[in-house]
Design an enzyme around this catalytic site. Structure first.
Site, mmCIF file in Angstrom:
data_model
loop_
_atom_site.group_PDB
_atom_site.id
_atom_site.type_symbol
_atom_site.label_atom_id
_atom_site.label_comp_id
_atom_site.label_asym_id
_atom_site.label_seq_id
_atom_site.Cartn_x
_atom_site.Cartn_y
_atom_site.Cartn_z
ATOM 1 C CG ASP A 182 -25.481 -37.838 18.928
ATOM 2 O OD1 ASP A 182 -25.445 -37.140 19.956
ATOM 3 O OD2 ASP A 182 -26.359 -37.714 18.052
ATOM 4 C CG ASP A 184 -20.565 -37.689 14.769
ATOM 5 O OD1 ASP A 184 -21.633 -37.363 14.217
ATOM 6 O OD2 ASP A 184 -20.473 -38.623 15.591
#
EC number: 3.1.3.-
Length: 173
Positions: free
Chosen positions: A11, A9
């Site tokens: 952020d 991922d």
């Protein structure tokens, strides 16, 4: 089968989360992000990023801004093999937005690696759910925004990216 790819991922996992960030100058890697990605690459595993970017659907970001932030992040990390993002909002009903499996499946197709040979490392329950829905292996690295229920439900929890990558390497043995 041991893992052949690791997806991350963006952020909160690779970079400090700046909500709806469209400015590459605001990109700051989390402390062990570069070392973790370097270690995965050095082990010969494919790498990629899967990221929800609902700011596009909300009119807060453009696709070009997201790409610019991704390019800056990619440069700081030394280059990953694929980048996939979902531009849709939570109510759009798409199949790519995590927790749906679409982004994971797309990234795996880009890499030529089946989801079952892939690990997804993320910081919230949607990352875990997307990995599971796609048939990949999830690793949760909690941050202050991770809910306790998400931590309790995750099959694998690591305190840092470095620890998450060590878990991946344990699967290689």
């Amino acid at each position: 089968m041991p893992p052949r790819a690791v997806l991350f991922d963006r952020d909160g996992t690779l970079v400090h989360d700046v909500p709806y960030n469209g400015d590459p100058a605001l990109v700051r890697l989390v402390p062990d992000a570069r070392a973790a990605v370097d270690a995965v690459r050095a082990a010969g595993l494919a790498t990629g990023v899967v990221s929800n970017q609902s700011g596009i659907a909300r009119g807060l970001l453009t696709v070009d801004q997201v790409r610019a932030v991704n390019t800056r992040t990619d440069t700081l990390l030394g280059g990953l093999d694929t980048w996939r993002f979902c531009p849709h909002g939570p109510a759009d009903g798409c199949r790519c937005r995590k927790p749906e499996p679409g982004l994971v499946r797309q990234a795996c197709a880009d890499l030529g690696v089946p989801p079952q040979d892939t690990v997804l490392i993320g910081d919230i329950g949607a990352d875990v759910a997307a990995a599971q829905a796609a048939g990949a292996h999830p690793v949760l690295v909690p941050t202050p925004v991770t809910r306790p229920a998400e931590v309790a439900a995750a099959p694998v929890v690591a305190t840092t990216l470095t620890e998450a990558v060590r878990w991946v390497f344990a699967l290689l043995r």
